[in-house]
Design a protein around this motif. Sequence first.
Motif, PDB file in Angstrom:
ATOM      1  N   LEU A 247      80.730-121.156  89.335  1.00  0.00           N
ATOM      2  CA  LEU A 247      80.345-120.570  90.095  1.00  0.00           C
ATOM      3  C   LEU A 247      79.686-119.321  89.035  1.00  0.00           C
ATOM      4  CD1 LEU A 247      78.087-121.349  91.997  1.00  0.00           C
ATOM      5  CD2 LEU A 247      79.552-119.224  93.471  1.00  0.00           C
ATOM      6  N   TRP A 248      80.255-118.487  88.612  1.00  0.00           N
ATOM      7  CA  TRP A 248      79.984-117.478  87.410  1.00  0.00           C
ATOM      8  C   TRP A 248      79.826-118.560  86.088  1.00  0.00           C
ATOM      9  CZ3 TRP A 248      81.009-113.469  91.290  1.00  0.00           C
ATOM     10  CH2 TRP A 248      80.640-112.315  90.392  1.00  0.00           C
ATOM     11  N   ASP A 249      80.279-118.872  85.672  1.00  0.00           N
ATOM     12  CA  ASP A 249      79.625-119.325  84.258  1.00  0.00           C
ATOM     13  C   ASP A 249      78.681-120.587  83.976  1.00  0.00           C
ATOM     14  OD1 ASP A 249      80.363-119.915  81.780  1.00  0.00           O
ATOM     15  OD2 ASP A 249      80.801-122.053  82.424  1.00  0.00           O
ATOM     16  N   LYS A 250      78.439-120.837  85.333  1.00  0.00           N
ATOM     17  CA  LYS A 250      77.328-122.345  84.888  1.00  0.00           C
ATOM     18  C   LYS A 250      75.806-121.906  86.148  1.00  0.00           C
ATOM     19  CE  LYS A 250      79.697-125.403  82.864  1.00  0.00           C
ATOM     20  NZ  LYS A 250      79.595-125.366  81.822  1.00  0.00           N
ATOM     21  N   VAL A 251      76.230-120.269  86.808  1.00  0.00           N
ATOM     22  CA  VAL A 251      75.390-120.660  87.367  1.00  0.00           C
ATOM     23  C   VAL A 251      74.562-119.147  87.626  1.00  0.00           C
ATOM     24  CG1 VAL A 251      74.132-120.381  90.217  1.00  0.00           C
ATOM     25  CG2 VAL A 251      75.780-122.210  89.253  1.00  0.00           C
ATOM     26  N   LEU A 252      76.011-118.026  88.375  1.00  0.00           N
ATOM     27  CA  LEU A 252      75.680-116.662  88.337  1.00  0.00           C
ATOM     28  C   LEU A 252      75.443-115.931  86.952  1.00  0.00           C
ATOM     29  CD1 LEU A 252      77.990-115.943  91.160  1.00  0.00           C
ATOM     30  CD2 LEU A 252      75.361-116.809  91.489  1.00  0.00           C
TER      31      LEU A 252
ATOM     32  N   LYS B  74      71.645-115.580  86.412  1.00  0.00           N
ATOM     33  CA  LYS B  74      70.676-115.266  87.892  1.00  0.00           C
ATOM     34  C   LYS B  74      70.383-113.441  87.297  1.00  0.00           C
ATOM     35  CE  LYS B  74      70.453-119.222  90.105  1.00  0.00           C
ATOM     36  NZ  LYS B  74      68.469-119.374  90.426  1.00  0.00           N
ATOM     37  N   GLY B  75      71.147-112.569  86.956  1.00  0.00           N
ATOM     38  CA  GLY B  75      70.486-111.098  86.466  1.00  0.00           C
ATOM     39  C   GLY B  75      72.243-111.094  85.896  1.00  0.00           C
ATOM     40  N   LYS B  76      70.830-109.616  85.342  1.00  0.00           N
ATOM     41  CA  LYS B  76      72.293-109.007  84.289  1.00  0.00           C
ATOM     42  C   LYS B  76      73.344-108.304  84.874  1.00  0.00           C
ATOM     43  CE  LYS B  76      68.810-107.052  81.221  1.00  0.00           C
ATOM     44  NZ  LYS B  76      67.809-105.910  80.456  1.00  0.00           N
ATOM     45  N   ILE B  77      73.190-108.018  86.511  1.00  0.00           N
ATOM     46  CA  ILE B  77      74.863-107.340  86.713  1.00  0.00           C
ATOM     47  C   ILE B  77      75.824-108.489  86.728  1.00  0.00           C
ATOM     48  CG2 ILE B  77      73.962-108.694  88.691  1.00  0.00           C
ATOM     49  CD1 ILE B  77      75.595-105.626  88.815  1.00  0.00           C
ATOM     50  N   PHE B  78      75.934-109.551  86.934  1.00  0.00           N
ATOM     51  CA  PHE B  78      76.265-110.575  87.036  1.00  0.00           C
ATOM     52  C   PHE B  78      77.344-111.897  85.391  1.00  0.00           C
ATOM     53  CE2 PHE B  78      73.725-112.120  89.986  1.00  0.00           C
ATOM     54  CZ  PHE B  78      75.347-112.098  91.300  1.00  0.00           C
ATOM     55  N   GLN B  79      76.420-110.601  84.331  1.00  0.00           N
ATOM     56  CA  GLN B  79      76.741-110.401  82.908  1.00  0.00           C
ATOM     57  C   GLN B  79      77.810-109.511  82.772  1.00  0.00           C
ATOM     58  OE1 GLN B  79      73.200-111.182  80.919  1.00  0.00           O
ATOM     59  NE2 GLN B  79      72.440-112.703  81.827  1.00  0.00           N
TER      60      GLN B  79
END
Length: 530
Positions: free
Chosen positions: A181-186, A189-194
């Motif tokens: 989910l993190w790799d493909k979507v989140l 979605k935003g810098k916080i998820f990076q």
Amino acid sequence: MFKFIKNDLPASVVVFFVALPLCLGIALASGAPLFSGLIAGIVGGVIVGALSGSKIGVSGPAAGLAAIVLTAIGALGGYENFLVAVVLGGVIQLIFGVLKAGVIGYYFPSSVIKGMLTGIGIIIILKQIPHFFGYDPDPEGDWAFFQVDGENTFSEILGTINNISPGATLVAIIGLAILLLWDKVLSKKGKIFQLIQGPLVAVAIGIIFYIITQGHETLSISKDHLVSVPIPEDASSFLAQFSFPNFGAITNPEIWVTAFTIALVASLETLLCVEATDKLDPHKNVTPTNRELLAQGTGNIISGMIGGLPITQVIVRSSANIQSGGRTKLSAIIHGFLLLISVILIPRLLNMIPLSVLAAVLFIVGFKLAKPTLFKKMYNLGWKQFVPFIVTVVGIVFTDLLVGIGLGLGVGIVVILLKSYQNSHFLHIEDKSNGKHKIKMTLAEEVTFFNKGAILKELDSLPQDTYLELDLLKTRYLDNDIIEILEDFAFKAKERNIDIKLVSKRGVVENPTSFVEFFESRPKSELSLS
């Protein structure tokens, strides 16, 4: 170096979680104290990371050296004696670097390097399957096909079927879902998820899951399937975990043999890893190989002096670093400091991390190294690329890293010989002229003894009553072996009524009496002779 801290910091966290169980497992598989693996990981990150010219390579204890270490500790009479060999191995690596031996890594074909990466990716996946389902009595560092307990990779996987742990499997599936989910979507979605990487969240969920399911009849995770970091009670017990070399044993010839073996194998693994990581690097940085040998040698000297295992640059950690967005050597250095801080401050928290969650992290790493599309791509490049590639993959999976690479390199050399055999000359047959077959043979730019068989076969198959035009206009190098073949053919040609026309930059010669005299008389600028 801090320009890409937003990339390097989260990457270093991922590498830390990948490195932690590997450091411990490789120490266990080597028959060494568990803490020795952590020392090697810390030194590999902080010291080698700082000295290395690689921006994305990560160093630490290597599974490929585990068998050598296990044998050497027993043969040399104890771990302190073995540490002398580690220190001396580091000194020998420094000598390799000064002698500029780092160029060796550039002589491995691309197909073999890609096969190495793919083979390691497959091994990562296969070796993590038992951990993913909560079963594996063997050490994490047991990465050879034939294992120390008599099992092999596939029998270990089959043994998992009847020993699945529901709790470990459930949290591994949750962790894998989070990572995907993190790799493909989140991450998009935003810098916080990076900034906060998926592996960190997966590990946190794993710890929470372990805590809340303790004592549960079905979902609890046994302690033998958790990370196992040594826990010191105080500062003195922490310092007591360090070992120091017994230099009184330096006169033992076996120590020097072991030192040279460590230096040679560690250097070769490092150079191959450097070549592989540079190919994986999306920014195409080029690592200075001689500087890398100097960095590795320094790291092994320091590691050996304080009780650590031998160090190499390691593809598993390096590829995890690349895939997590690491940009500079800072990610490797920070991962080393994270190892050091964690074993001092939070060893009990680390010991709550389920190995099944870390297996999920490594699944992603392994899949990215061994993508099915790569097999199709290599196949489409033709058999000369695909055969060395697939031989390397199979060799690594069913033997070990160096044997697999050796097999792939051997096949690659055979392919080169075949190409050389096929490309030595071009033959053009024309209609009969004056009652004779007119044949033109054009030799390649470089003709060596590899081409003897092809040229000899072609000359011997010429029919009687032939007019042969031998074109050397493009030839820059002609091996003496080929000249001798032409000399012998000139003698036989008279008996078979074959006329020879020799065409070169110097001019045209009809039926030369001696090829040897002709070539020896030519200017060196016109044709190099062996």
